[in-house]
Design a protein around this motif. Structure first.
Motif, PDB file in Angstrom:
ATOM      1  N   ALA A 199     -39.883  -8.936 -16.954  1.00  0.00           N
ATOM      2  CA  ALA A 199     -39.405  -8.094 -18.062  1.00  0.00           C
ATOM      3  C   ALA A 199     -39.546  -8.839 -19.382  1.00  0.00           C
ATOM      4  O   ALA A 199     -39.953  -8.256 -20.409  1.00  0.00           O
ATOM      5  N   ALA A 200     -39.220 -10.153 -19.344  1.00  0.00           N
ATOM      6  CA  ALA A 200     -39.328 -10.968 -20.565  1.00  0.00           C
ATOM      7  C   ALA A 200     -40.785 -11.063 -21.006  1.00  0.00           C
ATOM      8  O   ALA A 200     -41.085 -11.028 -22.211  1.00  0.00           O
ATOM      9  N   ASP A 201     -41.688 -11.195 -20.032  1.00  0.00           N
ATOM     10  CA  ASP A 201     -43.123 -11.264 -20.357  1.00  0.00           C
ATOM     11  C   ASP A 201     -43.579  -9.977 -21.056  1.00  0.00           C
ATOM     12  O   ASP A 201     -44.347 -10.017 -22.020  1.00  0.00           O
ATOM     13  N   GLN A 209     -37.856 -19.250 -24.949  1.00  0.00           N
ATOM     14  CA  GLN A 209     -36.888 -18.133 -25.015  1.00  0.00           C
ATOM     15  C   GLN A 209     -36.449 -17.731 -23.609  1.00  0.00           C
ATOM     16  O   GLN A 209     -35.284 -17.426 -23.372  1.00  0.00           O
ATOM     17  N   LYS A 210     -37.410 -17.810 -22.668  1.00  0.00           N
ATOM     18  CA  LYS A 210     -37.046 -17.478 -21.265  1.00  0.00           C
ATOM     19  C   LYS A 210     -36.070 -18.528 -20.717  1.00  0.00           C
ATOM     20  O   LYS A 210     -35.127 -18.220 -19.994  1.00  0.00           O
ATOM     21  N   LEU A 211     -36.318 -19.771 -21.134  1.00  0.00           N
ATOM     22  CA  LEU A 211     -35.425 -20.862 -20.673  1.00  0.00           C
ATOM     23  C   LEU A 211     -34.003 -20.658 -21.211  1.00  0.00           C
ATOM     24  O   LEU A 211     -33.023 -20.735 -20.464  1.00  0.00           O
ATOM     25  N   ILE A 212     -33.934 -20.356 -22.523  1.00  0.00           N
ATOM     26  CA  ILE A 212     -32.611 -20.261 -23.163  1.00  0.00           C
ATOM     27  C   ILE A 212     -31.885 -18.963 -22.759  1.00  0.00           C
ATOM     28  O   ILE A 212     -30.680 -18.981 -22.507  1.00  0.00           O
ATOM     29  N   PHE A 213     -32.636 -17.856 -22.667  1.00  0.00           N
ATOM     30  CA  PHE A 213     -31.958 -16.569 -22.471  1.00  0.00           C
ATOM     31  C   PHE A 213     -31.909 -16.094 -21.006  1.00  0.00           C
ATOM     32  O   PHE A 213     -31.145 -15.208 -20.681  1.00  0.00           O
ATOM     33  N   ILE A 214     -32.739 -16.688 -20.157  1.00  0.00           N
ATOM     34  CA  ILE A 214     -32.683 -16.273 -18.738  1.00  0.00           C
ATOM     35  C   ILE A 214     -32.254 -17.441 -17.831  1.00  0.00           C
ATOM     36  O   ILE A 214     -31.228 -17.364 -17.151  1.00  0.00           O
TER      37      ILE A 214
END
Lengths: 298, 414
Positions: A199-201, A209-214
């Motif tokens: 979904a992030a992709d 951003q994926k590291l921080i938010f997921i």
């Protein structure tokens, strides 16, 4: 059924659970509560253990250790050693876990790294202490390499210099302890649903951003639990410090555990040693309560 | 039909009475020590078997463990009144044990049995009470690596402190990781203060005490600290002093990395085993200029004492006497590679081994000196002195300041 029989039956039902629990309660009482209560009692006695008729000392021994500047230095060293260890355990553990979880690394290399990264966990504290004593001794490998590549100009006495000793033992402990985080976080990473990242992709999120938010929010329960446990365990580290520096040079690596040990087995002041042990117990207890409350809240 | 006769009843009753009162029972002595694990397997038991054969009715149970465990066991035993009948002792413990009234005074036993006091090397007394005999002594001479000395042009082995400093300077080649002397001051085991520092004081017939109190600000100790500082300032001491242990000291000597070290004679065989090619000699600890008197020889000992709570003090004294007797003592110290507690005993290794023979000569011409024996919390005193010495070597204070700070700490313990 008569009233007497009914009340007898009720009593049996009420007592039964405690009877089932009694073996465990007995073992906990004998192996944990009794020693703890005994040490607390010693801390209020004069010449505890060494005299058959110790007198009541009140808070004298607590006063004595609180008046001792070495105790406060030990407390500060313990906090520095523990906080730095936990922070770096977490950082290194996270970095290695992300690396081992990444699809971009060749699977064979990943398996080799998995074995290499977990190695420090396989060694006992004594072996780790001996390894680092040999590596960091003035004529050791570390100095030799650092001098060859020009980082240091002369031999550094890592464990023997008051300026570097605390950092050196903390470094050895960081090396020894990160695999716990790495393994726990790796398990956590593998449990995060792939859908989140897909979904992030689609939304065009970048890697950080994926590291921080997921990733981090998903791992947060594990990070907090393991950090608290690591904090409690690291605060009580004794053999690594005792074997590498013995609390020296000049008290520069004295931590609460070595301070207490010396009071007990060098000064034979078992009353003050008990008081110091009770202080460690109270700090550990506070952290444990915090951990339990966190676990309950989850 | 079998009938019980009155005579048979009387015999049975008498036997029961004798048994119940212990008159027919063996006396079992408990002997706690750390020596058995350090001796060849079964050798201490064999000596006990010989004792039992010579003293019918007395049995000895050995309670053995490592040194540190034995120390803790004895401390707790003294507090709870469960100390073994006979105990192996380190001189550093006796003051505390005496303060707990845990050790019997052996003076009356010596007097009653007509024991010849002149045959023992030393009697450790606290408050006038004879509480310990050194059974075996491990002396601490200076070990010199003769090859390193020859390469450095040291033709005459040092006899004075000035000569030692010069020899140490010559043997030091820091670029080759080679140093003149090694000083282990780890706080984990602060015995370096006793063996490697105070030994310089005692060697010159001096003392760290005055009138039973510490005298660390006196000239002997300050001079010793100044001398050690001069060795350090000259860069002759192998680096890593503050965390170095005795084992590491020996390893450095074995591996040709230091020219000289003060160490226990007990390590001679270990050194030979680790490096059979090492060419070394033993000399007494050098003295101050112009000193010609007898040299104090630092030592660690296996001491022996009797529990004040023992119900079998008479038998316990027999065992002590037995271990201190000429032949038995010679046998025991031969097994331990130690020097005897009985002055007439001659261990066999001094005639068969050149190094031990030379050390025995040093031993005979000097006297045993260890002022930590009998002091309260001796290990704690060493730790306090160690910290001040470390501060001095780190350049944080002068020898005089180090001595004054240590004196203050020690006085609090007296």
């Amino acid at each position: 059924m008569t009233r007497q029989k009914r009340s007898h039956h009720k009593l049996k039902r009420a007592v039964a659970p405690y009877l089932y629990l009694s073996p465990s309660l007995l073992i906990i009482g004998l192996l944990m509560l009794l020693p703890m209560v005994t040490v607390i009692a010693y801390s209020f006695q004069n010449s505890a253990v060494l005299r058959r008729d110790p007198s009541f000392a009140g808070l004298k021994h607590y006063q004595a250790i609180f008046d001792d500047p070495v105790f406060w230095a030990s407390l500060w060293h313990t906090l520095y050693f523990t906080c730095m260890s936990v922070i770096f355990h977490m950082t290194i553990g996270m970095a290695f876990a992300l690396m081992l979880n990444s699809d971009r690394i060749n699977p064979t290399l990943r398996n080799i790294l998995r074995v290499l990264y977990i190695l420090p966990w396989l060694f006992t504290a004594v072996i780790i202490a001996v390894i680092w004593r040999l590596l960091l001794e003035p004529n050791g490998v570390v100095n030799s390499i650092l001098m060859q590549i020009g980082i240091i100009g002369s031999k550094v006495e890592w464990f023997s210099s008051p300026q570097t000793a605390l950092h050196a033992v903390t470094f050895a402990n960081i090396w020894a302890g990160y695999p716990l985080f790495m393994v726990s976080l790796l398990a956590g990473l593998q449990g995060i649903p792939k859908d989140f990242y897909e979904a992030a992709d689609i939304d065009g999120a970048k890697a950080y951003q994926k590291l921080i938010f997921i990733t981090i929010p998903q791992l947060m329960p594990i990070i907090i639990s393991i950090s608290l446990l690591d904090f409690i365990w690291t605060m009580q580290v004794f053999p690594l410090i005792w074997i590498t520096t013995g609390g020296g040079p000049i008290y520069s690596t004295e931590v609460l555990s070595t301070y207490t040990y010396k009071l007990a087995f060098s000064s034979y002041n078992l009353s003050q040693a008990s008081a110091s042990a009770v202080v460690i117990l109270l700090i550990s207890l506070g952290l444990t309560l915090f951990y339990i409350r966190y676990q309950k809240a989850r | 039909m079998f009938r019980i006769k009155p005579a048979m009843l009387k015999i049975a009753a008498a036997a029961w009475l004798l048994g119940a009162t212990g008159a027919m029972a063996d006396t079992t002595l408990e002997f706690t020590q750390w020596w058995e694990p350090e001796l060849p397997a079964g050798s201490l038991r064999a000596i006990m078997d010989d004792f039992e054969a010579a003293n019918p009715g007395v049995k000895v149970t050995l309670v053995s463990g490592p040194y540190a465990t034995t120390r803790d066991q004895i401390s707790v035993g003294a507090a709870t009144g469960t100390l073994s009948d006979v105990v192996g002792l380190d001189g550093a413990w006796v003051n505390n044990l005496n303060a707990q009234n845990a050790l019997a005074d052996m003076n009356p036993m010596m007097d009653a049995s007509g024991f010849d006091k002149s045959q023992v090397a030393d009697i450790i007394k606290v408050d006038g009470k004879a509480v310990m005999f050194p059974v075996a002594s491990f002396v601490y001479p200076v070990f010199v690596n003769l090859d390193l000395a020859a390469q450095a042009g040291v033709t005459k082995l040092p006899s004075t402190r000035a000569e030692f400093l010069e020899a140490a300077k010559k043997m030091t080649k820091a670029d080759k990781n080679q140093y003149g002397w090694v000083l282990p001051l780890s706080l984990q085991t602060p015995s370096g203060v006793q063996n490697d520092m105070m030994s310089w004081v005692w060697a010159s017939g001096q003392s760290m005490m005055a009138n039973g109190k510490p005298d660390l600000e006196g000239k002997p100790v300050v001079d010793m600290l100044t001398f050690v500082k001069s060795l350090n300032d000259a860069g002759t001491i192998s680096p890593g002093i503050a965390t170095k242990t005795e084992q590491e000291k020996v390893e450095e000597f074995v591996n040709d990395r230091v020219g000289m070290m003060i160490d226990s004679l007990a390590h001679v065989n270990l050194i030979r085993k680790r490096n059979p090619k090492l060419n070394f000699d033993l000399i007494p600890v050098p003295v101050v200029e112009n000193y010609t008197g007898k040299r104090g020889l630092p030592y660690a000992s296996w001491g022996i004492g009797i529990s004040a709570a023992s119900k079998h003090q008479e038998e316990a004294w027999k065992l002590v006497q037995y271990l201190m007797s000429e032949k038995v003592n010679a046998k025991l110290v031969s097994l331990a590679n130690a020097f005897p507690g009985n002055v007439n005993a001659k261990p066999d290794f001094v005639t068969s081994d050149k190094a031990f023979g030379k050390a025995f000569e040093i031993f005979k011409t000097g006297y045993l000196a260890n002022e930590f024996t009998g002091l309260p919390v001796a290990e704690d005193l060493m730790t306090q002195f160690d910290v001040q010495a470390q501060k001095m070597l780190a350049g944080e204070q002068s020898p005089e300041q180090a001595a004054a700070a240590a004196q203050k700490g020690w006085m609090a313990k007296f």
